[in-house]
Design an enzyme around this catalytic site. Structure first.
Site, PDB file in Angstrom:
ATOM      1  N   HIS A  16      87.902  -8.123  43.670  1.00 31.33           N
ATOM      2  CA  HIS A  16      89.187  -8.700  44.251  1.00 31.33           C
ATOM      3  C   HIS A  16      89.702  -9.679  43.174  1.00 31.33           C
ATOM      4  O   HIS A  16      89.238  -9.980  42.113  1.00 31.33           O
ATOM      5  CB  HIS A  16      89.064  -9.213  45.600  1.00 31.33           C
ATOM      6  CG  HIS A  16      88.230 -10.780  45.280  1.00 31.33           C
ATOM      7  ND1 HIS A  16      88.584 -11.749  46.393  1.00 31.33           N
ATOM      8  CD2 HIS A  16      87.559 -11.237  44.502  1.00 31.33           C
ATOM      9  CE1 HIS A  16      87.763 -12.745  45.994  1.00 31.33           C
ATOM     10  NE2 HIS A  16      87.102 -12.553  44.916  1.00 31.33           N
ATOM     11  N   CYS A  35      89.220 -17.047  39.553  1.00 26.77           N
ATOM     12  CA  CYS A  35      89.495 -15.911  40.689  1.00 26.77           C
ATOM     13  C   CYS A  35      90.817 -15.201  40.461  1.00 26.77           C
ATOM     14  O   CYS A  35      91.164 -14.418  41.333  1.00 26.77           O
ATOM     15  CB  CYS A  35      89.238 -16.425  42.023  1.00 26.77           C
ATOM     16  SG  CYS A  35      87.470 -17.121  42.347  1.00 26.77           S
ATOM     17  N   HIS A  41      87.794  -9.242  39.510  1.00 27.94           N
ATOM     18  CA  HIS A  41      86.446  -9.571  39.104  1.00 27.94           C
ATOM     19  C   HIS A  41      85.635  -9.177  40.499  1.00 27.94           C
ATOM     20  O   HIS A  41      86.443  -9.017  41.472  1.00 27.94           O
ATOM     21  CB  HIS A  41      86.160 -11.216  38.906  1.00 27.94           C
ATOM     22  CG  HIS A  41      86.651 -12.279  40.145  1.00 27.94           C
ATOM     23  ND1 HIS A  41      87.874 -12.387  40.530  1.00 27.94           N
ATOM     24  CD2 HIS A  41      85.772 -12.641  41.150  1.00 27.94           C
ATOM     25  CE1 HIS A  41      87.972 -12.936  41.670  1.00 27.94           C
ATOM     26  NE2 HIS A  41      86.647 -13.135  42.125  1.00 27.94           N
ATOM     27  N   HIS A  43      81.960  -9.385  43.261  1.00 26.11           N
ATOM     28  CA  HIS A  43      80.886  -9.987  43.836  1.00 26.11           C
ATOM     29  C   HIS A  43      80.091  -9.202  44.429  1.00 26.11           C
ATOM     30  O   HIS A  43      80.230  -7.982  44.952  1.00 26.11           O
ATOM     31  CB  HIS A  43      81.519 -11.060  44.940  1.00 26.11           C
ATOM     32  CG  HIS A  43      82.379 -12.284  44.427  1.00 26.11           C
ATOM     33  ND1 HIS A  43      81.965 -13.074  43.848  1.00 26.11           N
ATOM     34  CD2 HIS A  43      83.728 -12.234  44.548  1.00 26.11           C
ATOM     35  CE1 HIS A  43      82.882 -13.908  43.518  1.00 26.11           C
ATOM     36  NE2 HIS A  43      84.082 -13.369  43.962  1.00 26.11           N
ATOM     37  N   ASP A  81      82.334  -1.236  50.202  1.00 24.46           N
ATOM     38  CA  ASP A  81      81.446  -1.293  49.300  1.00 24.46           C
ATOM     39  C   ASP A  81      81.970  -0.426  48.049  1.00 24.46           C
ATOM     40  O   ASP A  81      82.712   0.648  48.164  1.00 24.46           O
ATOM     41  CB  ASP A  81      80.146  -0.449  49.812  1.00 24.46           C
ATOM     42  CG  ASP A  81      79.041  -0.412  48.790  1.00 24.46           C
ATOM     43  OD1 ASP A  81      79.008  -1.583  47.898  1.00 24.46           O
ATOM     44  OD2 ASP A  81      78.066   0.217  48.445  1.00 24.46           O
ATOM     45  N   HIS A  82      81.831  -0.874  46.746  1.00 21.31           N
ATOM     46  CA  HIS A  82      82.472  -0.360  45.624  1.00 21.31           C
ATOM     47  C   HIS A  82      84.012  -0.097  45.797  1.00 21.31           C
ATOM     48  O   HIS A  82      84.777   0.589  44.982  1.00 21.31           O
ATOM     49  CB  HIS A  82      82.083   1.073  45.335  1.00 21.31           C
ATOM     50  CG  HIS A  82      80.333   0.710  44.974  1.00 21.31           C
ATOM     51  ND1 HIS A  82      79.339   0.288  45.745  1.00 21.31           N
ATOM     52  CD2 HIS A  82      79.732   1.063  43.538  1.00 21.31           C
ATOM     53  CE1 HIS A  82      78.055   0.518  45.074  1.00 21.31           C
ATOM     54  NE2 HIS A  82      78.506   0.801  43.797  1.00 21.31           N
ATOM     55  N   GLU A 128      79.401 -14.954  49.485  1.00 23.47           N
ATOM     56  CA  GLU A 128      79.990 -14.436  48.359  1.00 23.47           C
ATOM     57  C   GLU A 128      79.280 -14.983  47.133  1.00 23.47           C
ATOM     58  O   GLU A 128      79.096 -13.835  46.293  1.00 23.47           O
ATOM     59  CB  GLU A 128      81.284 -15.032  48.015  1.00 23.47           C
ATOM     60  CG  GLU A 128      82.217 -14.629  46.924  1.00 23.47           C
ATOM     61  CD  GLU A 128      83.740 -15.438  47.052  1.00 23.47           C
ATOM     62  OE1 GLU A 128      84.630 -14.995  47.340  1.00 23.47           O
ATOM     63  OE2 GLU A 128      83.493 -16.592  46.624  1.00 23.47           O
TER      64      GLU A 128
HETATM   65 NI    NI Z   1      85.928 -14.133  43.934  1.00 20.84          NI
END
Ligand code: NI
Length: 143
Positions: A16, A35, A41, A43, A81-82, A128
């Site tokens: 995100h 961010c 990037h 998580h 996911d992914h 996160e």
């Molecule tokens: Ni982030």
């Protein structure tokens, strides 16, 4: 009633960025820091879903955790996911892709479905990073 709280843990990873389109590049950088990186990037998220209810007389379960796991995966994890939270997830369209907002969205999806199993959703905890996590209790007071 013997109200017992049970929790299922699931994991997913997703990309995100935090970016407010109404703001200048400078303000986005100032508020969101790393961010706001334009090229995203990621998580490794850990999701904890806590439900409550009275243990069933026959099974001794509040809710079968296998059913809870299947539900979370089908309704939530498979969609996240992914994926890129800003681009790929219909239930996050138009919403700032923060962990707070993601926890609320997950609550809204799961709450009615868990009620269908005779249990009550109590808490969404979304981790996160090692140091940052959020908790959402719907409109209930947690304690
Ligand atoms: Ni982030």
């Amino acid at each position: 009633m013997n109200r017992v709280y049970i929790t299922r843990r699931e994991t997913f990873n997703a990309a995100h960025k935090l970016w407010q389109p109404n703001w200048s590049d400078e303000k986005n950088q100032e508020v969101f820091g790393a961010c706001s990186n334009k090229n995203w990037h990621g998580h490794n998220f850990t999701l904890f879903v806590t439900v409550s209810g009275a243990p069933d007389e026959a099974t001794g379960f509040v809710m079968n955790l296998k059913d809870l796991s299947t539900l979370i995966r089908r309704e939530v994890i498979d969609h996240l996911d992914h994926k890129n939270l800003n681009l790929d997830v219909p239930f996050l369209t138009g919403i700032m892709a923060s962990t707070e907002n993601l926890a609320i969205a997950i609550w809204n999806i799961l709450s009615p479905k868990i009620a269908g199993f005779g249990a009550e959703l109590e808490k969404i905890k979304l981790v996160e990073t090692e140091n940052n996590f959020v908790e959402y209790y719907g409109n209930k007071k947690p304690f």
